[in-house]
Design a protein around this motif. Structure first.
Motif, mmCIF file in Angstrom:
data_model
loop_
_atom_site.group_PDB
_atom_site.id
_atom_site.type_symbol
_atom_site.label_atom_id
_atom_site.label_comp_id
_atom_site.label_asym_id
_atom_site.label_seq_id
_atom_site.Cartn_x
_atom_site.Cartn_y
_atom_site.Cartn_z
ATOM 1 N N ASP A 137 0.938 -1.101 0.241
ATOM 2 C CA ASP A 137 -0.101 -0.014 -0.113
ATOM 3 C C ASP A 137 0.979 1.206 0.063
ATOM 4 O OD1 ASP A 137 -2.329 1.478 0.039
ATOM 5 O OD2 ASP A 137 -2.412 1.532 2.088
ATOM 6 N N SER A 138 0.141 2.399 -0.385
ATOM 7 C CA SER A 138 1.058 3.614 -0.299
ATOM 8 C C SER A 138 0.183 4.739 -0.029
ATOM 9 C CB SER A 138 1.672 3.840 -1.867
ATOM 10 O OG SER A 138 0.672 3.848 -2.740
ATOM 11 N N MET A 139 0.690 5.856 0.465
ATOM 12 C CA MET A 139 0.086 7.115 0.617
ATOM 13 C C MET A 139 1.031 8.107 0.164
ATOM 14 S SD MET A 139 1.318 8.631 3.458
ATOM 15 C CE MET A 139 -0.046 9.632 4.266
ATOM 16 N N VAL A 140 0.419 9.463 -0.066
ATOM 17 C CA VAL A 140 1.239 10.574 -0.410
ATOM 18 C C VAL A 140 1.101 11.696 0.748
ATOM 19 C CG1 VAL A 140 1.492 12.672 -2.019
ATOM 20 C CG2 VAL A 140 0.964 10.272 -2.697
ATOM 21 N N LEU A 141 2.351 12.047 1.141
ATOM 22 C CA LEU A 141 2.655 12.797 2.386
ATOM 23 C C LEU A 141 2.898 14.121 1.760
ATOM 24 C CD1 LEU A 141 2.175 13.472 5.274
ATOM 25 C CD2 LEU A 141 4.513 13.016 5.690
ATOM 26 N N GLY A 142 2.197 15.088 2.158
ATOM 27 C CA GLY A 142 2.493 16.746 1.723
ATOM 28 C C GLY A 142 3.041 17.373 2.720
ATOM 29 N N VAL A 143 4.199 18.128 2.546
ATOM 30 C CA VAL A 143 4.785 18.843 3.707
ATOM 31 C C VAL A 143 4.812 20.303 3.119
ATOM 32 C CG1 VAL A 143 6.569 19.238 5.159
ATOM 33 C CG2 VAL A 143 5.913 16.944 4.747
#
Length: 848
Positions: free
Chosen positions: A456-462
Motif C-alpha cells: 500500500d502507499s500514501m502521499v504525504l504533503g509537507v
C-alpha cells in the motif's frame, strides 16, 4: 610402358575356325570326376592347381592357326609390380612370352573345376586380384551351367565389391563374336603397384544349380602390353547375414547396443571407427558396420538411430500468492500433453487439460504426461500451494507542516515477514512502523516467508516556506521585471508593491537594492534581495535603407560596442562586427556589450539588377552597320549623339557613342564605346579553267588577295577554307559558289555561278532546246521549247536552295510554249530545268 610390335597374322578359313572352336568346346565341356559340393570352398593354390586349367581360343582374324596365344602361368609372380601371390607362394598370372609380358590379341582363360550348388541358396564368390593393363586389355569372370556350352559374365561394373572397373575393354575378354564383352578388370588408378585387392560378388541365379563351372577370361589387343592379370585365394560360400535390426528411436536418456554378429576370426569396422563386435550408442546418427570373415568376405549393414530430445525441465512444487496464477510449462511444443489434477473426492487423478502450458490459481497436486512424435513418453508431478497474506492499509494521503510528523504502520504478518518502506522510491526502513516527516510517496511492501507480497502507499504533503529567488546581483541597462514566483501567496516589496512581480529602473552608474517577502497560505514566509546597477546601453546603427546601383555588395557595420561586445546577425548566424552582403533583403543585428546590455538595428538593402556594357572599342567597315545594345529590364535609355531612347541603335559610321540607362528603382548607369571606321572591303574570286566544265573535271576557285581568311560554300553542300581550292562536282547542274573573305577586321561575301552546264552540247544529245525571255525578268517570263522528236517533257524552276517554285508537265510533242510567274518569289537567281527521257537542260533565270 612398352609398345608391342605388330605381328603378321594368317587368316583362317571358315571351316578351320569352326573345327578349332568345336574342338575347344569339346575340351572345356568334359566333366572329369564328381563336382565339388562341400562348402565353404577355398583354394589358395599352395597344394597345386586344385583342378583349375588354363587354355586359349583363336582370336580371328588376327591369330594364325599355328599360334594359340595363352600367357597364363602358375607359380610365383616375379614382375616389377606383381612380385608375389596374394597368400603363400602360388597363384595364376599372365607370364606370357619369353619377354615376360602377355601376348598381342590374346584370348585365353583359366577354368575352374565343377561345383554342385545344390546345398547353396545364395552362393557368394570371393577372389584376390592383382592387375596392371593398358585399359584396353582386361579380364572378366564367366559362369556356365550347361557343362561349358554357353558362358555368361558374372556381375557388372556397378555390382559387387571391387568388381569390374571398366566398360570399355577393347580386348573383349569372354567373347570372340558380337556382341563383344567390354566389361571387366583392367588397369586401375592408382596402378597395380597398389597390390592385391579382394573382390566378391553374389552368384545370382546359381543357388541350387548342380553343375557350375567358372572361367576367368583374359583378352588383349595389339597396342600396349603391361604386366597383366593375376588371381589367387578363390572362395565360395553360402552368403552370410549381418542385421543390426530395424531403425530405432531412443527416448531421452536411453542407449542402444548394436551387435554385428559373432564370427570366428572376423574383423569389424564401424562408421564410428570402432573395431569391436558390439558398440553402445546414445546419439542420433546413421551407423554402418563392415564385417570381414576369415575367408575375406565382407558384409555390411546400416541402421538409423533417432534420438528424441523430449525432456521435461525441472518443474518444482511451489507456493503462489493469492490472486497469482502458476503456469507450468514442460516445453516440447511439438509433443502431445496430458495434464491430470488430483480429485480429493474421488481420491484419484483425473484428466484436466491437453495444452502444453497448464495454469492454476488453486492449491493442488498435478501430473503431466508428454508424448512426442517419436512415441517417447515422460511424466512429472508438481504440487502447488496458495499462501495467505494480510491486507495492508497505511491510510489516506495527508499533509503536514514543516517540523511535524505522522506514524505509518503496516499490519502484522506471520513470523519472518519482511517490511520494506520507501519514500519516493528510496529505502526508508524495514520495521513494521515508520515516522514520516518529509514530503513524498510512502510505500510499504509486506513479504511473507513464502515470498507473497501485499503493498500500500500514501502521499504525504509537507508545507515548506516559499522559495524566493530574484537572481544574482547584476547590471541592467533598461527597465526590468522582478518576479517573486509562488502564485497564490501574498507579497511585500521594498518598493511598496504587493503584486507577484514589479518593474524597476535603475539610473546609469547607480546601484539600488530591491527586496520582497513572500507568505504562503500556511503562513510560511521567505525573502530575497537583489542589487541592480544601472548601465548605458550600446548603440547599433546600420544606417538608412540602401539602394545599390551598378555594384553587387555592401559592407554593413553597426559600430564598435567596446571590449567584450558580441554581435549576432540574422544572416546565416554571422557573429563578426561587419557583414558583407550581396543579395537584397532585410538585415538585422543584435549587439551585446561587455556587461550584457543589448542594442539592435535593422536595414533594408535593395540591389538593382541594372547593368550596362557596350563592350570594348571596336571597328566598323565602310558600307556595313553595327548594332549597339544596352537592353535591361524595366529601363529607359538615352543615346549620344542623337538622343535615341531605344534599347539598341544601329550605326554605319565610326565615332564616340554613349548611353545612359535608368531603371524603375532609380538607378542610373552609363557606358560608352569608341568605334573606328575602316575603308570598304570587297571579296572576289575567279573560277578556272572555265565556269562550265565537263562532268568529272575539277574547278579551280581562287580567292582575292589582301585577306586573312577565305571560307567557301560551293553550292553542293561542300564548305571549305583556303584561298585556292579545287573541287569536282558529282552531278550535272548549275551551282552558286559563295566566298566570304576577311582581312581580320572587315568581312565581305560574293557569289558566282560555276558548272552551269557541265556537259557541253547536251542540247544536241538530248535533241532539245529551251529559251526563256525576257531574262532578266521582273517576275513573269515565257519559255520556248523545241524538241527534234516527239517525246514527253517536264519544265521546272528551282531557287538556289533547291526549292521547287514552279512545275509543268508538257504533253508529248516537238514544240511547246509556257508562261512562268515568279511574282511572289524574292529577287535572285533561279534555275530553269527541262527534263526529257534522254536527260535535262538548264537555263539561269534572273529576277530583279
Amino acid at each position: 610402358m612398352r609398345i608391342k610390335p605388330m605381328k603378321k597374322s594368317t587368316l583362317l578359313t571358315l571351316w578351320q575356325y569352326l573345327l578349332l572352336a568345336l574342338m575347344a568346346g569339346a575340351f572345356t565341356s568334359q566333366v572329369s570326376g564328381q563336382c565339388i559340393s562341400t562348402f565353404p570352398y577355398f583354394e589358395d593354390f599352395e597344394n597345386g592347381k586344385g583342378g583349375w586349367k588354363d587354355s586359349a581360343l583363336y582370336k580371328p582374324p588376327l591369330a594364325p592357326p599355328s599360334a594359340l596365344r595363352n600367357s597364363w602361368a602358375f607359380g610365383t609372380p616375379n614382375k616389377t609390380l606383381m612380385r608375389s601371390a596374394a597368400s603363400g607362394d602360388s597363384c595364376w598370372w599372365t607370364l606370357g612370352s619369353r619377354l615376360g609380358i602377355y601376348f598381342d590379341n590374346e584370348f585365353s582363360y583359366v577354368e575352374s573345376p565343377c561345383f554342385d550348388f545344390t546345398s547353396l541358396n545364395d552362393p557368394l564368390i570371393g577372389i584376390s586380384l592383382n592387375h596392371d593393363m593398358d585399359g584396353l586389355d582386361g579380364a572378366a569372370l564367366f559362369s556356365s551351367v550347361d557343362t561349358g556350352k554357353t558362358w555368361q559374365i558374372v556381375g557388372t561394373s556397378t555390382t559387387g565389391i571391387n568388381w569390374y572397373n571398366s566398360t570399355n575393354i577393347g580386348g573383349t575378354p569372354g567373347t570372340l563374336t558380337a556382341p563383344f564383352n567390354l566389361t571387366g578388370w583392367t588397369r586401375t588408378t592408382p596402378p597395380a603397384d597398389s597390390g592385391w585387392v579382394r573382390a566378391q560378388h553374389d552368384l545370382v541365379g546359381l543357388g541350387g544349380v548342380p553343375h557350375v563351372r567358372f572361367r576367368i577370361y583374359f583378352g588383349s589387343n595389339n597396342i600396349i602390353a603391361r604386366e597383366g592379370f593375376a588371381f589367387d585365394d578363390v572362395a565360395i560360400v553360402e552368403r552370410d547375414s549381418l542385421n543390426l535390426g530395424p531403425d530405432t528411436v531412443l527416448c531421452f536418456g536411453e542407449v542402444l547396443r548394436l551387435d554385428a554378429g559373432q564370427r570366428d576370426s572376423a574383423t569389424y569396422l564401424w562408421s564410428t571407427q570402432d573395431t569391436t563386435q558390439t558398440i553402445v550408442v546414445a546419439s542420433q546418427n546413421i551407423y554402418t558396420v563392415l564385417r570381414v570373415d576369415s575367408l575375406g568376405f565382407a558384409y555390411s549393414d546400416t541402421i538409423i538411430v533417432t534420438v528424441s530430445n523430449t525432456n521435461i525441465p525441472p518443474l518444482p512444487s511451489r507456493t503462489i500468492c493469492p490472486g497469482d496464477t502458476a503456469c507450468l510449462n514442460p516445453g516440447n511444443a511439438n509433443a502431445n500433453h496430458q495434464w491430470y489434477s488430483f480429485n480429493q473426492r474421488q481420491q484419484q487423478f483425473v484428466p484436466s487439460d491437453t495444452n502444453q502450458i497448464f495454469c492454476t490459481d488453486t492449491t493442488g497436486t498435478f501430473v503431466v504426461e508428454v508424448r512426442d512424435r517419436l512415441g517417447c513418453l515422460l511424466t512429472d508431478t508438481i504440487a502447488i500451494r496458495v499462501d495467505s497474506v494480510p491486507t495492508v492499509n497505511i491510510g489516506a494521503d495527508d499533509t503536514i507542516c514543516v517540523g511535524s510528523f505522522i506514524i505509518l504502520t503496516s499490519p502484522a504478518g506471520p513470523p519472518g515477514t519482511v517490511y520494506d518502506w520507501t519514500v519516493n522510491g528510496n529505502l526508508l526502513a524495514t520495521t513494521q512502523s515508520v515516522f514520516a516527516s518529509a514530503p513524498g510517496e510512502y510505500k510499504v511492501i509486506l513479504t511473507t516467508p513464502a515470498g507473497c507480497q501485499e503493498r500500500d502507499s500514501m502521499v504525504l504533503g509537507v508545507v515548506l516556506s516559499p522559495i524566493v529567488n530574484l537572481g544574482p546581483d547584476r547590471i541592467e541597462c533598461d527597465t526590468i521585471n522582478l518576479n517573486a514566483a509562488n502564485p497564490g501567496a501574498s507579497f511585500q516589496w521594498s518598493t511598496g508593491s504587493q503584486t507577484q512581480s514589479v518593474d524597476v529602473f535603475t539610473p546609469p552608474t547607480v546601484t539600488r537594492p530591491y527586496s520582497v517577502t513572500v507568505t504562503n497560505a500556511f503562513g510560511c514566509s521567505a525573502s530575497d534581495t537583489v542589487n541592480i546597477t544601472g548601465s548605458v546601453p550600446p548603440v547599433a546603427n546600420l544606417g538608412p535603407d540602401t539602394l545599390l546601383c551598378g555594384i553587387s555588395s555592401i559592407l554593413l557595420d553597426p559600430g564598435n560596442a567596446g571590449a567584450g561586445a558580441t554581435y549576432s546577425w540574422s544572416f546565416q548566424g554571422q557573429t563578426s562586427q561587419t557583414l558583407s552582403v550581396n543579395s537584397p533583403g532585410q538585415y538585422f543585428v543584435t549587439i551585446t556589450d561587455g556587461v550584457g546590455c543589448v542594442a539592435s538595428d535593422t536595414v533594408n538593402i535593395t540591389i538593382s539588377p541594372l547593368r550596362v556594357d557596350l563592350g570594348g572599342d571596336t571597328v566598323i567597315c565602310a558600307g556595313k552597320t553595327l548594332t549597339l545594345n544596352a537592353a535591361a529590364n524595366n529601363a529607359t535609355y538615352v543615346w549620344t549623339p542623337g538622343g535615341q531612347t531605344t534599347p539598341d541603335i544601329t550605326i554605319n559610321s565610326g565615332g564616340f557613342y554613349g548611353v545612359t540607362v535608368s531603371d524603375n528603382l532609380g538607378c542610373v548607369l552609363s557606358d560608352n564605346i569608341n568605334v573606328t571606321q575602316r575603308p570598304a572591303y570587297f571579296a572576289d574570286f575567279t573560277v578556272g579553267p572555265s565556269f562550265s566544265m565537263e562532268l568529272g573535271d575539277p574547278h579551280t576557285f581562287t580567292g582575292g588577295a589582301n585577306a586573312t581568311s577565305w571560307f567557301w560554300d560551293l553550292g553542293d553542300g561542300t564548305k571549305i577554307s583556303g584561298q585556292v581550292i579545287n573541287h569536282t562536282y558529282a552531278a550535272i547542274d548549275t551551282y552558286t559558289v559563295c566566298l566570304t573573305m576577311s582581312d581580320g577586321f572587315c568581312t565581305d561575301t560574293i557569289c558566282k555561278e560555276a558548272g552551269v552546264r557541265i556537259f557541253v552540247g547536251m542540247d544536241d544529245i538530248l535533241g532539245a532546246g529551251v529559251k526563256a525571255f525576257p531574262n532578266p525578268t521582273d517576275g513573269i517570263f515565257n519559255v520556248w521549247v523545241m524538241l527534234t522528236e516527239v517525246q514527253p517533257a517536264r519544265l521546272e524552276v528551282f531557287d538556289l536552295t533547291g526549292r521547287n517554285v514552279h512545275s509543268d508537265e508538257l504533253a508529248s510533242g516537238t514544240r511547246h510554249e509556257a508562261s512562268v510567274d515568279l511574282g511572289q518569289e524574292p529577287d535572285g537567281i533561279y534555275l530553269l530545268r527541262l527534263t526529257t527521257p534522254k536527260g535535262a537542260l538548264y537555263e539561269k533565270i534572273v529576277k530583279q
